[in-house]
Design an enzyme around this catalytic site. Structure first.
Site, PDB file in Angstrom:
ATOM      1  CD1 TRP A 238      -2.389  -1.707  -0.064  1.00  0.00           C
ATOM      2  CD2 TRP A 238      -3.487  -0.624   1.559  1.00  0.00           C
ATOM      3  NE1 TRP A 238      -3.682  -2.156  -0.053  1.00  0.00           N
ATOM      4  CE2 TRP A 238      -4.375  -1.513   0.928  1.00  0.00           C
ATOM      5  CE3 TRP A 238      -3.951   0.154   2.619  1.00  0.00           C
ATOM      6  CZ2 TRP A 238      -5.714  -1.634   1.317  1.00  0.00           C
ATOM      7  CZ3 TRP A 238      -5.271   0.036   3.014  1.00  0.00           C
ATOM      8  CH2 TRP A 238      -6.148  -0.862   2.358  1.00  0.00           C
TER       9      TRP A 238
ATOM     10  CG  HIS B 230       9.662  -0.948  -2.204  1.00  0.00           C
ATOM     11  ND1 HIS B 230       9.661   0.255  -2.870  1.00  0.00           N
ATOM     12  CD2 HIS B 230       8.770  -1.751  -2.834  1.00  0.00           C
ATOM     13  CE1 HIS B 230       8.769   0.176  -3.857  1.00  0.00           C
ATOM     14  NE2 HIS B 230       8.216  -1.024  -3.863  1.00  0.00           N
TER      15      HIS B 230
ATOM     16  CD  GLU C 101       8.054   3.332  -4.057  1.00  0.00           C
ATOM     17  OE1 GLU C 101       7.408   3.152  -3.012  1.00  0.00           O
ATOM     18  OE2 GLU C 101       7.614   3.016  -5.182  1.00  0.00           O
TER      19      GLU C 101
ATOM     20  N   GLY D 257       5.223   1.783 -10.900  1.00  0.00           N
ATOM     21  CA  GLY D 257       4.308   2.923 -10.947  1.00  0.00           C
ATOM     22  C   GLY D 257       4.317   3.639 -12.282  1.00  0.00           C
TER      23      GLY D 257
ATOM     24  N   GLY E  57       1.574  -2.767  -6.284  1.00  0.00           N
ATOM     25  CA  GLY E  57       1.465  -1.460  -5.648  1.00  0.00           C
ATOM     26  C   GLY E  57       0.086  -0.861  -5.859  1.00  0.00           C
ATOM     27  N   GLY E  58      -0.006   0.058  -6.808  1.00  0.00           N
ATOM     28  CA  GLY E  58      -1.233   0.829  -7.037  1.00  0.00           C
ATOM     29  C   GLY E  58      -2.503  -0.016  -7.129  1.00  0.00           C
TER      30      GLY E  58
END
Ligand code: 13P
Length: 234
Positions: A8, A85, A87, A160, A217-218
Site C-alpha cells: 500500500w 523496496h 523507494e 508505478g 502497488g497501485g
C-alpha cells in the site's frame, strides 16, 4: 498456489484496510494473500489475509527515534515485512548491507522478509541488469537465512510507470534469481514479480517460469482492482 502481495506504500487508512479485508474474505482462492500496509494500520486481524509492514529497523531497540523494530511489527500479529523496496533504496539510501541487516532483524523475530531487488533505468541501459540482480540477491540475504524468505524482483524503472519488461526479460531475471537461490542453498524460495501488475497482465506474468506470485502497488489499493489479480490464477 501463488503469493499475491499488496504494497500500500503511504496510502490508505485503517477503515480502508478493514473494508478491503472484508471484501477479500469472501474471495474463493487458494492463493496466499498478503497486505503490506503502513505501520499504523498493522494489528487488523483476519484469518484469510496476512499482514506485513513495508520496512523494519536494522536495529533491535533503543535510541532510534521514529524507527519501528521487527519485534514491534511481530507484536502486532504481522507475519511479513518488505525490506529493500526500491523507494527505500532510492529515498533513504538503503544499500544491500542495510537491507541484509533489516532482513536479519525480521528473521530473528519470526517475520518473513520480502527482500526486493531490481535495476534502475540507468543500470538497465548500461547492460547491468543481471549484475545488479545477482549482487542484490547475494548481498541482501542474511548468510544464515533459512528458506523462510521471499524475494521480489521489481525492475525499478517499471514501478508505478505503467511499464513492464517483456515476458522474456522477466523469465531471464527470475531464472537467474532461482539459480542463485539454489546456489545459496535456498532452492524453492518464492520469487515474486512486482512493477505495474494489474488485472489485465497478472495471469500472463504468473504463467512465466519461476514467477511464484506478484507484489502489487497501485492496483492493491482498491478491491475492484486487487481481487481480479488474486482470482486471475488458481
Ligand atoms: P506498482 O504496482 O504501483 O507499479 O508498484 C509496484 C511496487 O512497488 C510494489 O512494491
Amino acid at each position: 498456489m501463488k503469493i499475491i502481495a499488496g504494497n500500500w506504500k503511504m496510502n490508505g487508512s485503517r477503515s480502508a484496510l478493514e473494508s478491503m479485508i472484508h471484501d477479500l474474505e469472501s474471495v474463493d482462492t487458494e492463493n496466499k494473500v498478503i497486505l503490506c500496509v503502513p505501520f499504523t494500520m498493522l494489528g487488523v486481524k483476519s484469518d484469510r489475509v496476512a499482514t506485513g509492514s513495508q520496512d523494519v529497523s536494522a536495529h533491535t531497540h533503543g535510541a532510534f527515534t521514529g524507527e519501528v523494530s521487527a519485534a514491534m511489527v511481530a507484536d502486532t500479529g504481522a507475519k511479513y515485512a518488505i525490506v529493500g523496496h526500491s523507494e527505500r533504496r532510492a529515498y533513504h539510501n538503503e544499500t544491500n548491507d542495510i537491507v541484509r541487516a533489516k532482513a536479519t532483524q525480521a528473521l530473528a523475530n519470526g517475520i518473513t522478509p520480502i527482500i526486493c531487488v531490481g535495476e534502475t533505468m540507468d543500470e538497465k541501459q548500461a547492460g547491468k541488469t543481471m549484475e545488479i540482480i545477482e549482487s542484490g540477491v547475494r548481498e541482501s540475504i542474511p548468510t544464515d537465512a533459512s528458506s523462510d524468505i521471499i524475494i521480489a524482483y521489481e525492475p525499478r524503472w517499471a514501478i508505478g510507470a505503467g511499464l513492464t519488461p517483456t515476458d522474456a526479460e522477466i523469465e531471464e531475471a527470475h531464472t537467474l534469481i532461482a539459480n542463485i537461490l539454489a546456489d545459496m542453498g535456498l532452492a524453492g524460495t518464492p520469487v515474486l514479480y512486482g512493477a505495474s501488475v494489474k488485472g489485465s497482465n497478472a495471469a500472463q506474468i504468473m504463467s512465466i517460469p519461476n514467477v511464484d506470485g506478484v507484489l502489487v502497488g497501485g492496483a492493491s489499493l482498491k478491491s475492484d482492482d486487487f481481487i481480479p489479480i488474486i482470482t486471475s490464477v488458481k
